[in-house]
Each structure stands twice: as C-alpha cells, then as structure tokens.
Scaffold this active site. Structure first.
Site, PDB file in Angstrom:
ATOM      1  N   SER A 673       4.924  -0.651  -3.895  1.00 50.98           N
ATOM      2  CA  SER A 673       3.763   0.191  -4.122  1.00 50.98           C
ATOM      3  C   SER A 673       2.517  -0.677  -4.286  1.00 50.98           C
ATOM      4  O   SER A 673       2.119  -1.368  -3.358  1.00 50.98           O
ATOM      5  CB  SER A 673       4.006   1.101  -5.341  1.00 50.98           C
ATOM      6  OG  SER A 673       3.039   2.111  -5.421  1.00 50.98           O
ATOM      7  N   ASP A 746       7.664   9.444   2.073  1.00 51.27           N
ATOM      8  CA  ASP A 746       6.917   9.051   0.873  1.00 51.27           C
ATOM      9  C   ASP A 746       5.936  10.154   0.479  1.00 51.27           C
ATOM     10  O   ASP A 746       5.128  10.597   1.285  1.00 51.27           O
ATOM     11  CB  ASP A 746       6.146   7.758   1.162  1.00 51.27           C
ATOM     12  CG  ASP A 746       5.622   7.079  -0.090  1.00 51.27           C
ATOM     13  OD1 ASP A 746       5.299   7.800  -1.067  1.00 51.27           O
ATOM     14  OD2 ASP A 746       5.526   5.847  -0.103  1.00 51.27           O
ATOM     15  N   HIS A 780       8.985   7.777  -2.240  1.00 45.99           N
ATOM     16  CA  HIS A 780       8.337   6.538  -2.704  1.00 45.99           C
ATOM     17  C   HIS A 780       9.345   5.596  -3.353  1.00 45.99           C
ATOM     18  O   HIS A 780       9.253   4.385  -3.210  1.00 45.99           O
ATOM     19  CB  HIS A 780       7.225   6.891  -3.686  1.00 45.99           C
ATOM     20  CG  HIS A 780       6.302   5.743  -3.970  1.00 45.99           C
ATOM     21  ND1 HIS A 780       5.584   5.114  -2.988  1.00 45.99           N
ATOM     22  CD2 HIS A 780       5.988   5.100  -5.126  1.00 45.99           C
ATOM     23  CE1 HIS A 780       4.857   4.145  -3.517  1.00 45.99           C
ATOM     24  NE2 HIS A 780       5.096   4.112  -4.805  1.00 45.99           N
TER      25      HIS A 780
END
Length: 807
Positions: A673, A746, A780
């Site tokens: 991330s 995601d 994610h």
C-alpha cells in the site's frame, strides 16, 4: 511425473520470459514458495478471545485457515462502496469463526459447545445482559441465520431461518428479558431486479457550481440498475425473537443502515437511508433519517434528517453540518447525545466554539440541551455517571488531542482539561480508560472517585512496556499499579474487580506464544496461566530478534526490528542479503518522530504479508523500519518527502552494513500500500537497493487529486508536491528491478488496480526491469491460500534472482 514435468515447464517458461527484453501475458498457474515458507503459511491460527463483561469467562473463537480461491471467486456485487454476496444477502468476504469454546477465567476450565452448525461460519457475537446467552450469526451458502448458545448448558440452537440482513452489518441487541432485536430481510421485498437488456438512457451527473471535492472511492453506483439492486439488498425489517424463535416484526420496513436499542430497552433508534443516492460517494455518505421508535416499533420522533454528504470542505478536519454521531448515553435509561459543527464543517474557518455536543432525554420533546463546547473536532465521550464523563476532541492538522472531565448534570459548564498532547506522542500517552458494565449492561468508566483506571502502551526509549494506572483527574497525575517487565511484553486484557487489583493479562516474549494469565496484585500470589495456546511457528523459534536504534544524517533517531537466522554470527558468517520492509508516516514534530515504537519482546508472529518468512532462506530482515517524514510548525511533511525518505533509507542501510549483518550490494526494499508507494519512490530517487517489491500501491497522485494518506492539500494547491511524489512521473529514473503485485479487485481508496497497470507500462516503456502480477478476486489485502502462496513465490523468486544471487 506429469505434474512434476508441468511444474518444471512453467518455471522454465517463467525464467525465459523474465530475462527477455519484453514479453507478452504469461500463462502462469498458481505456484508455491519454498517448503519452509509454505509450512509457516499453513500454521494453525491462534483462537481469538472475547471476554464476558464481568470477566468471569471468555469465549475462545477458533478460526479456519485461509479460504480457497474457489471460495473467493463466488458471485459478488459491488454497490455503493459495499461488496455483497447476492446468495447470502451479506458481505461477499468476511472472516468467520468455525468453533467456539467457553473458558472460565479463574479456573481455566474449558467447555466445548454442543450443537453448532456443520461447516460453521459464525460471526456477530453478542452477549445477553445477564451473561447467560450468546447470540451469533451463521452464514451458509444460501443465507444468514440467527443462533443462540446457552452458556449454562453449553448448547447451541438455531433461532431463525436464513433471514438476517448482513449487507450493512448484523446489528444484534439484547433486551433485559432475553429477547433479541436484529435486522432481517424485508419478507415483502420481492425478487431481485434483473438487468435490462438495453439501458433506459444515458447516465448523467451535473453540478450547479458548488465545489464538491471528494476523495477517490471504488465500487460506487454507476446507473439506475445499480441503484435498484442496492435498494433491494438493503431492504430490511426490524425483528424481535425470543429464545424459542418466536418472531415479531417491528415498525415499517426500509433501507435500514443500523438499529440500536436504548439502555432501558424502551426505545429503538433506527437509521434509514433515503434517496437520492449518489454516484460520487459510498453509502456511508448517502442521506438518511434517524428515527426513534418505541419498543413495539411505533414511531416516536424523527431526531434528524441527514442530507446527502457529497459537498464537504477539503482537509481531514472537515466534517458535515448538522447532527452526527448520534448515540445513546451508556449511563442513562434513554438519553440521546450528538455533536454539531458550528463552522460549517470547514476547518479553515477560525472559531472558538467549533463544535457543540447536545443531548435529549426521552420522550424527546422540546429543545435539546447543550452539554459541552469544543475547540477541536469531537472524538467521542466515555461515560461514567451523571456527574462524571470524559470528553475527547482532536485536531488532525496539528495532531493535537484533548481530554476533558465534564459534569453531565451541569450541562454547558466548562470541563477541566486532564490530558492535552500530540496524538503521535507515545512517550506521554496515559492511555485509555478501563471499562466495567453498569446496570444496563453498557460499558462505563471504571473509577474510584477522581481516579480513572487506565491502560497504556507505555512507550519509552527502550520500547513499549505496557502498564495499568490510576489516573487522578484532579491532579492530572497517574499512579502506576502494574507494569510489564522485561523480557516479556505483557498488557492488561480485562480488569476483574472494582479496585483493579485482579486482572487478566496477555503475556508474550520473542519465542513465547501469547497466552492469558490471571494476576492478583493484592494477594501477592504467582500469576496463573489461563490459556495454553501452542507456538505455531516452532521452526523459527531460534531466530534472533533485535530492536535497533540509529540516527539519520540530520540527527533524527530512527529504529527498526532486525531478524537474523538461527545461529547466525556476523563476525564469523559474513554479511547477509537483506530485505528491508517499511511504511512511511508523517509527523509534525521531530521529537515525536524520533520516538521508539514497538517492543523487542513481542512474539514473532507471521501474517500473510510479512517479510519475516525470508529469514528461513538466509536473509536478514529489517522490519518496521522507521521512515518518518517531518514537517514542523507551518511546514507540511510532504514538502520534504523525497529527501527525508532517501535519508531514512541511507541511515538504515548504513546501520545494517556497519553492523556487519548486511551486504550493501544485496539489499531489497519492499512495502504494501503506502509502503509500495514508498518503495517506488526510493527506486526513483536513489540507487541504494538491489531490488524492490511493491504490493497494492498507488503510483500516480494526480488520480487522487483531493488528498491522499496524510496529505490534506489538493493537487491544484500543491502540484509540485503531487508530481514529485508520484513514482509514475519519475518512471524514467528507475534503474532497479521492481516487482509489482496487485489484487485485481482492490477496493481501497486510491489504490485502483489501474495504478499498477499504468505504472508498469510507464516502467516498461522506459526499459526498466519489472514484473506485474495481478491476483484474481483479491482485494487490498490478500485472502485466498493460493494467492498468498503465489505472492510469496513471486517475492522469493525476485529476491533470489536480483538480490541474493545478484551479479
């Protein structure tokens, strides 16, 4: 033989394609990392623990391993920021419990529960007020049903058919007479709308000129059919059932967000979504009404009509106008309280009285009472009784936090500030209150007179050493009652008595699995171990773990946790290849940024995304490598992002090399991330590393133009910052091999899969050595076992080729 041959062929194909100058889409099946890593992934999960309010017993919630990719590939609808399984009318993916046990806190006696459903997928656990029952949901392949466990007989039984509506959470409330109020599917909602063969018309959005800045969201509504589907799945009916499964419908059906019974069970607060829906923001910002019903479901009053929240000022301290955070007071039978911004929700407006907290007693007639004023944004209230409560407020831009003692029986009277600090300052954090249960079964502050019992992480230059204290709200001083002692990391999990002399702790060390212990400081008897969870990672028990400290070139203190293989000696064994893993963070104070975070005594626990796996492959690991970005006073941290990021990396590399642990030419950097964003930036602006691993990142900040992470300014206010910080804009500078991995589903704000796709194309176009891996059905964070093993495989092959065996 055929399977072995096919696997070998795939590997051969992999390397053939990787070393080519350019290559097409690769037909690669799911692969596995080395056996030592795969076995760690397969390690059993330690049960979760839920304590009863009294602390007399705990529920041991046993979890299955990672789901299969087949489970993750089930049909999914993505509507208004929510991912829905249409077959169950619940979330499309969630972590569930497959077994429950009861354990007595003081004796350690453990009882298995009989009658649980086969192939149990349990969730939404809710303890009755008398602590004799636990309600929970069970999700099958076709729906969600409500179940109850009799804690005296340890028997479970099904209460309802598959009628629970879990799309927006499964709200379950107990009444004092052991009835359960929950949100069910509207039995009269009809059939699911079918998609039209042809659209009824174009999709149109229009603005009248008012500025409506919005962060980037995914899975939003896009057309009238999406709206109809969303309304169908949200259509709910409040229901009540007794312990025999006798159902009663309460009130009118509607698009119910949440339900909440008053502490005395006489009223139910219901949040009902309204139209118009939005194509710009998720359901959490759709218009809704807050209604109060009596316990029979009759309307009493509409407390608030909250409008669509599309137009909001910029900045993380911005908020909506009108009532928000409407809740029941925990210490009163049926009193509502809420907060309203006085500055139009705009942090740029200077006001002394920025927010007002109101309250109103049943039957909710007349004008609300002004309880308190705030100079910052409201962050919540901890209730004790009508003479004592703690009011929390904060301001993100300056990282300020303030806690005040207020007297609810004297509304409007100024409170006494008892805590004022930087929210980032862990060295001076007295912690959070300990709670006990009151006559309504609600959590209220555990205190003795002016003293509030608190638990703190206990941050210090030597790392975290948690403690239990009595905080005096008159003198603003704390009295330490108990503190974790080296070589253990131990924190209070549940206080069992009124003077906080008996409590349960969660105790661990570097090689000791966390377990619960019963501690009594009054009797001075030895602590008693309550649980006996086994170490799931015996194969890495001998790995050395060390919390290290070093300095940046400007004198800022930094730290990291270093792992080296069992038996490794840098003096005799020589330097190792290194994997450095990090996640940058912005600070408004250099002194706070320099604080040591974490503990060298915590158990080495692995998650799917951990870099620690590679200590089994002969690597040294620098985990939780501090990457602070500091902007003091009026300066913004991101104005110095690149130079401070590179300085952080240089300091970490110098330390690991000077310690004779790491080979300067064989160091990789990685992150997930924002850590992936960091990795790409380091490879753009330095040649410090042999390779990089970037998972699920955002690389083009013009695609998040109204702010990202802790950056509050818009692209148009700080274009140079956005462009400088965007790896996409600097793709021509990358000369270091970089592996990109991304879940193709995601749903995190800003990390659209297209971020990796476009960044990969930019890198490829400039001749960089790169590889892009998209994981089907993954969000994610990655869930499926196949995806996790393949991710580890990809990372391992990359590290072996470009780091350990670097020429």
């Amino acid at each position: 033989m055929n399977n072995i041959f096919r696997t070998g062929s795939y590997i051969a194909l992999f390397w053939f394609l990787v070393i080519g100058e350019a290559f097409a889409q690769e037909p690669l099946s799911y692969q596995k990392p080395p056996q030592e890593i795969a076995e760690l992934v397969d390690a059993p999960l330690t049960p979760l623990v839920n304590f009863s309010r009294s602390g007399e017993f705990m529920l041991l919630l046993e979890r299955p391993g990672n789901p299969s990719i087949e489970e993750l590939a089930q049909p999914e609808m993505r509507l208004a920021g929510i991912r829905i399984n249409p077959a169950t009318n619940g979330p499309s993916r969630s972590y569930t419990i497959n077994n429950v046990k009861i354990k007595n806190t003081r004796t350690g006696e453990e009882t298995a529960i009989k009658g649980l459903p086969e192939n149990a997928r349990l969730g939404s656990f809710s303890l009755s007020k008398d602590e004799n029952y636990v309600a929970m949901t069970h999700t099958s392949n076709t729906g969600i049903s409500l179940w109850v466990v009799n804690l005296q007989s340890a028997e479970a039984k099904k209460l309802t058919d598959e009628i629970v509506n879990g799309v927006y959470g499964s709200d379950i409330s107990w009444t004092a007479d052991n009835q359960i109020i929950f949100k069910g599917i509207n039995p009269e909602r009809g059939v699911m709308p079918e998609a039209p063969l042809a659209p009824v018309g174009p999709t149109v959005q229009e603005t009248s000129g008012n500025a409506a800045p919005s962060r980037t969201y995914q899975d939003l509504l896009t057309n009238p059919h999406d709206e109809a589907l969303f309304a169908f799945f949200m259509d709910s009916q409040v229901m009540r059932t007794d312990l025999n499964g006798q159902l009663t419908a309460l009130g009118n059906s509607g698009l119910i967000k949440s339900i909440s019974a008053s502490p005395d069970d006489q009223y139910i607060m219901v949040d009902l979504l309204q139209k118009p829906f939005s194509y710009l923001v998720p359901a959490s910002r759709f218009p809704y009404h807050v209604e109060v019903w009596d316990k029979a479901g009759n309307m009493v009053k509409t407390i608030a009509e909250i409008p669509l929240d599309e137009v909001r000022p910029t900045g993380f301290d911005a908020t909506v106008t009108g009532p928000r955070s409407i809740s029941w007071r925990a210490d009163k039978p049926s009193t509502l309280y809420w907060v309203e911004a006085q500055d139009g929700g705009d942090p740029k407006v200077e006001m002394e009285e920025r927010e007002i907290v109101y309250m109103q007693d049943a039957p909710f007639e007349g004008q609300p009472t002004k309880l308190a004023s705030l100079g910052y944004r409201y962050r919540g209230i901890y209730w004790s009784d009508d003479n004592f409560a703690l009011l929390n407020e904060g301001w993100f831009a300056s990282r300020q936090q303030k806690v005040s003692r207020i007297n609810p029986s004297k509304p409007g009277e100024a409170g006494k500030v008892i805590i004022e600090r930087s929210s980032d300052d862990i060295y001076n954090d007295p912690g959070s209150p300990v709670f006990t249960s009151n006559q309504y079964g609600r959590n209220v502050i555990l205190r003795k007179g002016d003293e509030v019992f608190m638990t703190s992480e206990g941050g210090s230059p030597e790392g975290s050493m948690p403690y239990l204290s009595a905080f005096n709200t008159k003198s603003n001083s704390e009295r330490i009652l108990w503190r974790s002692q080296a070589p253990y990391y131990e924190r209070v999990a549940k206080v069992l008595n009124a003077d906080a002399t008996e409590f349960v702790t969660l105790k661990e060390s570097t090689d000791m699995q966390p377990n619960y212990w019963l501690v009594n400081t009054r009797r001075r008897i030895a602590p008693m171990q309550v649980t006996d969870f086994e170490n799931p990672y015996e194969s890495i028990k001998g790995v050395k773990k060390e919390l290290v400290k070093y300095k940046r070139n400007d004198g800022l203190d930094l730290s990291a946790t270093v792992y080296t293989p069992e038996g490794y000696n840098p003096e005799t064994d020589g330097p190792l290849p290194v994997l450095m893993w990090a996640y940058p963070r912005e600070y408004k104070s250099a002194a706070v940024a320099a604080q040591v975070r974490g503990s060298k005594y915590t158990f080495t626990r692995l998650s799917w995304g951990s870099p620690i796996f590679w200590v089994t492959q002969g690597y040294a690991i620098m985990d939780q490598t501090e990457m602070p970005i500091v902007g003091e006073g009026e300066e913004e941290p991101n104005d110095f992002f690149v130079e401070q990021l590179v300085a952080n990396a240089e300091a970490a590399i110098d330390f690991i090399v000077d310690s004779k642990i790491g080979d300067r030419n064989k160091i990789a950097v990685g992150g997930h991330s924002y850590g992936a964003f960091m990795t790409a930036n380091l490879l753009s602006h330095s040649d410090l590393f042999a390779a990089g691993i970037a998972r699920s990142g955002a690389y083009n900040r013009t695609l998040t133009p109204f702010g990202f992470q802790y950056e509050q300014r818009t692209y148009w206010e700080a274009p140079d910052v956005y462009n400088t910080m965007s790896p996409f804009m600097n793709a021509n500078k990358v000369k270091t091999p970089i592996l990109l991995i991304h879940g193709e589903a995601d749903n995190n704000s800003g990390t659209f899969p297209i971020q990796s796709e476009r960044y990969y194309n930019a890198l490829k176009g400039h001749g960089a050595t790169t590889r892009l891996v998209f994981l089907p059905h993954e969000s994610h964070g990655y869930s499926a076992k196949e995806s996790i093993l393949h991710t580890l495989y990809e990372q391992h092959e990359w590290l072996e080729k470009y780091v350990k065996n670097r020429e």
